[in-house]
Motif scaffolding. Structure first.
Motif, PDB file in Angstrom:
ATOM      1  N   PRO A  14       0.815  -1.232   0.000  1.00 35.71           N
ATOM      2  CA  PRO A  14       0.000   0.000   0.000  1.00 35.71           C
ATOM      3  C   PRO A  14       0.842   1.273   0.000  1.00 35.71           C
ATOM      4  CG  PRO A  14      -0.169  -1.147   2.113  1.00 35.71           C
ATOM      5  CD  PRO A  14       0.527  -2.080   1.178  1.00 35.71           C
ATOM      6  N   LEU A  15       2.083   1.163   0.443  1.00 40.34           N
ATOM      7  CA  LEU A  15       2.970   2.329   0.479  1.00 40.34           C
ATOM      8  C   LEU A  15       3.544   2.610  -0.916  1.00 40.34           C
ATOM      9  CD1 LEU A  15       4.068   4.074   2.836  1.00 40.34           C
ATOM     10  CD2 LEU A  15       5.995   2.509   2.984  1.00 40.34           C
ATOM     11  N   LEU A  16       3.928   1.562  -1.631  1.00 35.83           N
ATOM     12  CA  LEU A  16       4.681   1.717  -2.866  1.00 35.83           C
ATOM     13  C   LEU A  16       3.843   1.493  -4.121  1.00 35.83           C
ATOM     14  CD1 LEU A  16       7.890  -0.105  -1.611  1.00 35.83           C
ATOM     15  CD2 LEU A  16       7.550   2.365  -1.884  1.00 35.83           C
ATOM     16  N   ASN A  17       2.675   0.910  -3.933  1.00 33.60           N
ATOM     17  CA  ASN A  17       1.806   0.670  -5.090  1.00 33.60           C
ATOM     18  C   ASN A  17       0.353   0.844  -4.658  1.00 33.60           C
ATOM     19  OD1 ASN A  17       1.159   0.064  -7.709  1.00 33.60           O
ATOM     20  ND2 ASN A  17       1.254  -2.159  -7.402  1.00 33.60           N
ATOM     21  N   PRO A  18       0.012   2.058  -4.156  1.00 34.29           N
ATOM     22  CA  PRO A  18      -1.314   2.259  -3.557  1.00 34.29           C
ATOM     23  C   PRO A  18      -2.402   2.386  -4.625  1.00 34.29           C
ATOM     24  CG  PRO A  18      -0.096   4.310  -3.566  1.00 34.29           C
ATOM     25  CD  PRO A  18       0.839   3.263  -4.094  1.00 34.29           C
ATOM     26  N   ALA A  19      -3.588   1.916  -4.261  1.00 32.26           N
ATOM     27  CA  ALA A  19      -4.743   2.066  -5.153  1.00 32.26           C
ATOM     28  C   ALA A  19      -5.492   3.363  -4.878  1.00 32.26           C
ATOM     29  CB  ALA A  19      -5.671   0.878  -4.990  1.00 32.26           C
ATOM     30  N   SER A  20      -5.247   3.935  -3.688  1.00 33.66           N
ATOM     31  CA  SER A  20      -5.884   5.213  -3.354  1.00 33.66           C
ATOM     32  C   SER A  20      -4.964   5.984  -2.407  1.00 33.66           C
ATOM     33  CB  SER A  20      -7.252   4.967  -2.704  1.00 33.66           C
ATOM     34  OG  SER A  20      -7.117   4.060  -1.634  1.00 33.66           O
ATOM     35  N   ILE A  21      -4.961   7.295  -2.593  1.00 30.70           N
ATOM     36  CA  ILE A  21      -4.027   8.131  -1.846  1.00 30.70           C
ATOM     37  C   ILE A  21      -4.763   9.349  -1.293  1.00 30.70           C
ATOM     38  CG2 ILE A  21      -1.910   9.519  -1.985  1.00 30.70           C
ATOM     39  CD1 ILE A  21      -1.222   7.865  -4.535  1.00 30.70           C
ATOM     40  N   ALA A  22      -4.591   9.590  -0.015  1.00 36.75           N
ATOM     41  CA  ALA A  22      -5.104  10.837   0.563  1.00 36.75           C
ATOM     42  C   ALA A  22      -3.925  11.700   0.986  1.00 36.75           C
ATOM     43  CB  ALA A  22      -5.978  10.529   1.773  1.00 36.75           C
ATOM     44  N   ILE A  23      -4.070  13.022   0.821  1.00 37.60           N
ATOM     45  CA  ILE A  23      -3.005  13.945   1.202  1.00 37.60           C
ATOM     46  C   ILE A  23      -3.556  14.883   2.266  1.00 37.60           C
ATOM     47  CG2 ILE A  23      -1.418  15.762   0.448  1.00 37.60           C
ATOM     48  CD1 ILE A  23      -2.896  13.422  -2.124  1.00 37.60           C
ATOM     49  N   VAL A  24      -3.086  14.699   3.474  1.00 37.50           N
ATOM     50  CA  VAL A  24      -3.530  15.551   4.580  1.00 37.50           C
ATOM     51  C   VAL A  24      -2.648  16.790   4.608  1.00 37.50           C
ATOM     52  CG1 VAL A  24      -3.782  15.739   7.080  1.00 37.50           C
ATOM     53  CG2 VAL A  24      -4.378  13.591   5.915  1.00 37.50           C
ATOM     54  N   GLY A  25      -3.259  17.956   4.596  1.00 42.33           N
ATOM     55  CA  GLY A  25      -2.512  19.212   4.477  1.00 42.33           C
ATOM     56  C   GLY A  25      -2.410  19.612   3.015  1.00 42.33           C
ATOM     57  N   ALA A  26      -3.422  19.201   2.230  1.00 43.87           N
ATOM     58  CA  ALA A  26      -3.405  19.464   0.791  1.00 43.87           C
ATOM     59  C   ALA A  26      -3.398  20.961   0.509  1.00 43.87           C
ATOM     60  CB  ALA A  26      -4.615  18.816   0.133  1.00 43.87           C
ATOM     61  N   SER A  27      -2.751  21.333  -0.590  1.00 45.10           N
ATOM     62  CA  SER A  27      -2.667  22.731  -0.990  1.00 45.10           C
ATOM     63  C   SER A  27      -2.890  22.816  -2.490  1.00 45.10           C
ATOM     64  CB  SER A  27      -1.288  23.286  -0.620  1.00 45.10           C
ATOM     65  OG  SER A  27      -1.023  24.471  -1.338  1.00 45.10           O
ATOM     66  N   GLY A  28      -3.368  23.954  -2.927  1.00 40.07           N
ATOM     67  CA  GLY A  28      -3.543  24.179  -4.356  1.00 40.07           C
ATOM     68  C   GLY A  28      -2.312  24.783  -4.993  1.00 40.07           C
ATOM     69  N   ASP A  29      -1.276  24.997  -4.182  1.00 37.90           N
ATOM     70  CA  ASP A  29      -0.035  25.617  -4.669  1.00 37.90           C
ATOM     71  C   ASP A  29       0.973  24.505  -4.958  1.00 37.90           C
ATOM     72  OD1 ASP A  29       2.334  26.887  -5.066  1.00 37.90           O
ATOM     73  OD2 ASP A  29       2.220  28.152  -3.256  1.00 37.90           O
ATOM     74  N   ALA A  30       1.332  24.339  -6.228  1.00 33.98           N
ATOM     75  CA  ALA A  30       2.217  23.237  -6.624  1.00 33.98           C
ATOM     76  C   ALA A  30       3.628  23.397  -6.067  1.00 33.98           C
ATOM     77  CB  ALA A  30       2.276  23.121  -8.143  1.00 33.98           C
ATOM     78  N   ALA A  31       3.930  24.582  -5.540  1.00 30.91           N
ATOM     79  CA  ALA A  31       5.265  24.782  -4.977  1.00 30.91           C
ATOM     80  C   ALA A  31       5.337  24.337  -3.517  1.00 30.91           C
ATOM     81  CB  ALA A  31       5.680  26.247  -5.097  1.00 30.91           C
ATOM     82  N   ARG A  32       4.170  24.048  -2.904  1.00 35.44           N
ATOM     83  CA  ARG A  32       4.152  23.657  -1.491  1.00 35.44           C
ATOM     84  C   ARG A  32       4.129  22.133  -1.374  1.00 35.44           C
ATOM     85  NH1 ARG A  32       3.018  28.121   1.796  1.00 35.44           N
ATOM     86  NH2 ARG A  32       2.679  26.662   3.502  1.00 35.44           N
ATOM     87  N   ILE A  33       4.649  21.635  -0.246  1.00 34.47           N
ATOM     88  CA  ILE A  33       4.753  20.180  -0.121  1.00 34.47           C
ATOM     89  C   ILE A  33       3.386  19.519  -0.065  1.00 34.47           C
ATOM     90  CG2 ILE A  33       7.012  20.287   1.020  1.00 34.47           C
ATOM     91  CD1 ILE A  33       5.585  19.539   3.641  1.00 34.47           C
ATOM     92  N   GLY A  34       2.333  20.268   0.304  1.00 34.24           N
ATOM     93  CA  GLY A  34       0.990  19.709   0.286  1.00 34.24           C
ATOM     94  C   GLY A  34       0.335  19.818  -1.083  1.00 34.24           C
ATOM     95  N   GLY A  35       0.982  20.541  -1.982  1.00 32.08           N
ATOM     96  CA  GLY A  35       0.417  20.710  -3.324  1.00 32.08           C
ATOM     97  C   GLY A  35       1.130  19.898  -4.383  1.00 32.08           C
ATOM     98  N   MET A  36       2.456  19.782  -4.237  1.00 30.69           N
ATOM     99  CA  MET A  36       3.242  19.166  -5.298  1.00 30.69           C
ATOM    100  C   MET A  36       2.841  17.714  -5.602  1.00 30.69           C
ATOM    101  SD  MET A  36       7.355  19.197  -5.985  1.00 30.69           S
ATOM    102  CE  MET A  36       7.591  20.877  -5.451  1.00 30.69           C
ATOM    103  N   PRO A  37       2.593  16.868  -4.569  1.00 27.50           N
ATOM    104  CA  PRO A  37       2.211  15.496  -4.922  1.00 27.50           C
ATOM    105  C   PRO A  37       0.897  15.455  -5.700  1.00 27.50           C
ATOM    106  CG  PRO A  37       2.093  15.864  -2.533  1.00 27.50           C
ATOM    107  CD  PRO A  37       2.790  17.034  -3.122  1.00 27.50           C
TER     108      PRO A  37
END
Lengths: 706, 706
Positions: A14-37
């Motif tokens: 689930p860590l290396l081949n996940p079927a679903s991913i949630a990002i806690v601390g998501a951001s709309g800014d691609a330069a931020r660590i919550g946005g880039m992934p």
């Protein structure tokens, strides 16, 4: 979502081949660590389900943004925590409650940052141990599965380096996020396609060896490129490396700390013991790991791995169109540990038939510039090389247009025979792609070619001839008990029982017994105090050499015991050892120490202060048999002293090897009871006359370790 | 046609910078050796006069083709002979008659091809010696002056590699045409613009050193990249190298034969002695030559040469955004012989002001990824590094976009200070050109950066601190005559007169004199036979140690002389040497041998068989002064034995250095009279107690050499 053939069973899945991913601390800014992934996931076309979580936003990167973990429609395989260190533990608790399988922690501020951070990390580890969660990091840059585009990283390298088009079979596993990104950028530039992009962070709950174990089992990984600063779980690491070998995969590792000062720099950076680099080097070779030392070289080795099923080895035939270039290549290959053997006469005859007099046919072969005009000969010559038992690998250096003219023949011969042919072209051949696709790797630079080929060919050599992994898989010798009172006599007898011969000697508890022993052994003799408590016998006046008659033995017995009693009044003195005074050709030191990573390792060197200054020793992880012992002795620069240097007598090398193998068995039989063992010196007598341990020491493991 | 600033006076000028070129054996086929130079000349826009010569054609490549040399309207500067070996000598005679200044001979079939070819070459040399002709080759691929496009080569590399746009200041000088073409192709790909493309062929009349001398004087050459297999004219080579240093030019040489087997391969290829590679290495360092070992590295060094006027040295500050990358770089730099010193506290304080706690300020400096957001701090930090006396060179490793953000500051600080700043970017910075133009070299790979920077910075170091070229320019010591009868006593006295102290000893011609000598010197003494004819005294029974009283001396005197008379009945025996029995901390061997290329070279090592096995010796071309002697001792891996290893007493290193310098003076004073000289052993006593030669040997030069 599973890639074809993926093993759903491995707990890191689930860590290396996940079927679903949630990002806690998501951001709309691609330069931020919550946005880039999230930017990466949407941009590169991840087909799984993505759940940005942040109560501040309704939507990011065109995806619905969720207020919290609890409101998600499903428990995601993987949660990425793009939150500060202090929030990590509470979030982990919520993840566990929500039924999340794996969590990736970006936050710094843990063990890498002083006592407070270490405390925080210990709390994290303690909590996770009570759950089924798989927790990666903290202090990690995150992962990418480049075959599914599951990006859980904030690595800006994916913004600047073009994404691969097809599937990759090379996985990247590093103990530094920045190194992961740097190697990825360089290797992509050189055309490597990747499977996994993994950096391990602080390895609080999942360590390097566990990722390696995953990659060994991962059907999408044929090759792993790794960067290591320190290993925590030696046995698991060794098992994973063995699994790579068993499956015919290639494991290429760059171990930081190649110099003393470099090791220091690594230590101050990781605040961990970097380990003995000489032991690492030996262990890597034994485990079938290719040791890299350069980012570009790692990438080139990943390319070469495509040709790992060809037959290849260290005896190289060099074919050039220039005597000078041949000499340069021979020089580089030999300097890198390969061989450039003189070709056998029949093969030379075949070559000479098509090569003018001013060319060379011995090896390096200089076919001269004219030869390309005779394509029939080129094929004949290459076939002869392919069929010869005298060379394992054929390296052809021809600039651009000349290589182009030979390309068809090269590919045809390479296809018809299993032997590895390699091309070097410092010009601009147009047939490079054809050659590579046809089984012939092409290098564009001599230095790069040598740096990659040498370890690759030596790996082939070891794979063909090396038996250590099999040796290791064999049952251990029957366990032997460590006597409670371990004096020099008993130590030597213990080792002798496993095949490490001791000097002829007897225990004497009185002057009369000492004389009787001497008479039985024959003069001259050596007399040494026998005491489990006196480690430095010479300093205590406890050793006397060259005693030629009974009077001397009788007198000395009393003197030695008196001196030792004065020197160490508390010591238990059991009497004296009377041994035959032996002389030989050379003295060896044979030692075993417990390496933090690889367990019991054996070290062999010649005795004396200069050996120490020149660091002329050889290491191996146990077990070591006779053949490996010989390999170790041959690695010593001082080895000629054992084989009759400048008219000196040759030593009994075979007996030395047998003794070293016996020492290995003894140490393995004693197992965890022993911390350290040493024979110093092992006297090597003249050829046919054997060897004998003159002194030996076994240090029991401290109670906690046994 | 002269390039600006060209020296018309040098005799190679018509060869390397001709105003008019005739090609004998001209062809209209660009694939033939008589056609390719004309194709290059017309295609690349050579502005001088070109005269194709071949009675078969009226025109080739749009140029009038002349029937013969005699019908040309002028005597051309340079004639290229694209004719077979047998026609070369007759054509040379016609060239001389026509008033031609220089001739380039392509033909193979001379000294490289057996006895017949050697004979042909000897005839060529003998003839040319009777003329004013400058004759290059034979067996050469030809030249190119890339600033005037005077192409006199048949190198197909110019057809496949894009021609440079501007003027070049790097000259290529190799002893192999194929190496010349290979390096050119690689260096062009890496953006190097060239001045001269020279390969020397068989060097029948013009050798490597003469071309080098030309390039040293050539105003269009700032940097020379060379490839050497063997040097013929050592003194001329050394003078040319010194001229490079004097003019602040950079000479970068790749010497073939870096391993024993590689040297063998070179020998079989050139049928010439490749020379001792350790001596070459030492001599290159003394001469200020950067020793290359890789084609790519040569090209990168050519780039770095643009920054040779910056202040730089081996103490490197490493600035990265990652602890791991810093550790890797430190490791590589230290492994390559550079230093990464801990920064002084005030400098650390300046850095700490802007670097978070989890970063590092000692060196390597980890500024962390956050720092680029504070541009003011970046400039402050770099200014502090530029002004610090604790580091000589600053290396900044930041991937792509981070480097871009710092580029303006880097260029500004680099411009304001003389210190060399270097950038490494394994990403894709867009500011590379700006940085390079602003005085900051940029590397795209760590391995390449280290391979080029290390020798470059060590060259800076030597240039700043090295004094050998000045030392060499100083007057020699006053000549000393070599005594006709050179026994051990006289040899030691001779060396002692120049500062190599001998052990206290006296000559005795009778037992009584021997006893008197011993009484005067003090017991114990050593007694050795004194004979100019007995080289191996011990084997002859001619040496007796540790004589403790007059009786022993008297008895031994007779025994020693009797034994030697039995052993060598013909030997002149002059008596015995009675010397004080000395003991010390270590024994050195100090030797001087005449190197075929570099002249008298000095070798220092520790005595004993292991030193030989480990090849632990240091070489220098004479003269060697005290400071260089210390440098030599420090190069020995066994040096710690002289400074108190593991509690042993330290030796008198200063006295050893003074003795070595005295030995150097003695050998120079004796000059051509000596073939070889050796002190073995030079006993090094405890600190403050001096050193003394226990034995010494001077081998006179054979009559022909003096």
């Amino acid at each position: 979502m599973l890639a074809p053939g993926q093993h759903p069973a491995h707990r890191l899945q689930p860590l290396l081949n996940p079927a679903s991913i949630a990002i806690v601390g998501a951001s709309g800014d691609a330069a931020r660590i919550g946005g880039m992934p999230i930017a990466h996931l949407t941009r590169f076309g991840y087909a799984g389900r993505v759940y940005p979580i942040n109560p501040k936003y309704g939507e990011v990167f065109g995806l619905r943004c969720w207020p919290d973990l609890e409101s998600l429609p499903e428990a995601p395989d993987l949660v990425v925590l793009a939150v500060a260190a202090a929030q990590v533990l509470p979030m982990l608790q919520r993840c566990a409650a929500r039924g999340v399988r794996a969590v990736l922690v970006y936050a710094a501020g843990f063990a890498e940052e002083g006592a407070r951070g270490a405390q925080l990390q210990a709390e994290l580890e303690a909590y996770v141990a009570t759950t089924d969660l798989v927790v990666a990091g903290p202090n990690a840059m995150g992962f990418a599965n480049l075959n599914t585009q599951a990006h859980t990283n904030f690595a800006s390298v994916f913004n600047t380096v073009p994404m691969q088009q097809g599937a990759g079979r090379v996985s990247l596993l590093t103990q530094s996020g920045n190194v992961c990104a740097a190697v990825y950028a360089i290797a992509r530039r050189l055309g490597v396609d990747f499977s996994h992009f993994i950096n391990t962070g602080n390895e609080a709950c999942v360590d390097f060896a566990q990722y390696l174990e995953y990659l060994a089992q991962d059907d999408a990984t044929d090759v792993a490129l790794g960067y290591i600063e320190e290993l925590r779980d030696g046995p698991r690491f060794m098992a994973a490396a063995a699994e790579f070998a068993r499956r015919g995969k290639l494991l290429i590792l760059y171990k930081a700390g190649e110099t003393d000062k470099g090791s220091e720099a690594v230590r101050s950076h990781t605040s961990a013991l970097a380990g003995d680099r000489a032991v690492y080097q030996a262990a890597f070779a034994q485990l079938g790991i290719v040791q890299g030392h350069d980012f570009v070289q790692l990438a080139q080795l990943a390319h070469l791995a495509d040709y790992r099923h060809k037959s290849a080895g260290k005896r190289v035939a060099i074919i050039t169109i220039s005597g000078a270039l041949g000499a340069i290549l021979a020089d580089k290959f030999i300097g890198a540990g390969l061989e450039v053997p003189t070709l056998p006469q029949p093969l030379q005859d075949v070559l000479r038939a098509g090569i003018p007099d001013y060319g060379m046919v011995t090896n390096p072969v200089d076919v001269t510039g004219n030869v390309v005009n005779d394509p029939g000969f080129v094929r004949t010559a290459m076939q002869a090389l392919a069929q010869s038992d005298a060379v394992d690998t054929v390296v052809l250096y021809a600039p651009g247009y000349m290589l182009d003219r030979m390309a068809d023949d090269l590919v045809a011969v390479s296809a018809a025979h299993g032997k590895l042919f390699v091309a070097i072209d410092t010009g601009a051949a147009t047939t490079r792609a054809q050659l590579r696709a046809g089984g012939v790797p092409v290098f564009e630079d001599i230095g790069v070619a040598v740096a990659a080929l040498a370890p690759f060919l030596l790996w082939h050599e070891r794979r063909r001839t090396g038996r250590w992994l099999q040796l290791r898989a064999q049952p251990l010798p029957a366990p032997a008990a460590l006597p409670a009172q371990l004096d020099e006599y008993r130590t030597k007898q213990l080792l002798a029982a496993h095949g490490m011969p001791a000097v002829a000697e007897r225990v004497a508890t009185s002057a009369d017994e000492a004389v009787a022993a001497a008479e039985a052994l024959g003069y001259p003799v050596v007399l040494k105090v026998l005491s489990p408590d006196i480690a430095h016998k010479t300093e205590a006046g406890g050793v006397r050499l060259r005693l030629h008659d009974a009077d001397a033995v009788r007198a000395v017995y009393g003197e030695v015991l008196a001196s030792c009693r004065r020197h160490a009044p508390q010591a238990r003195i059991e009497g004296a050892l009377v041994g035959r005074m032996e002389s030989g050709v050379a003295e060896l030191i044979v030692g075993a120490t417990r390496d933090a990573v690889f367990g019991m390792t054996l070290t062999v060197g010649l005795g004396g202060v200069l050996t120490e200054l020149y660091q002329d020793v050889s290491h191996r992880v146990l077990p070591v048999d006779e053949a490996m012992a010989l390999e170790m002795l041959r690695e010593l620069k001082a080895y000629p002293l054992l084989t009759g240097f400048r008219g000196r007598p040759a030593g009994d090398v075979a007996a030395a090897c047998a003794a070293i193998a016996g020492f290995s068995r003894a140490v393995l039989a004693l197992g965890a009871q022993v911390q350290e063992a040493e024979v110093n010196p092992l006297l090597v007598k003249a050829e046919g006359q054997g060897v004998c341990a003159l002194d030996a020491l076994v240090l029991p493991a401290p109670p906690s370790a046994s």
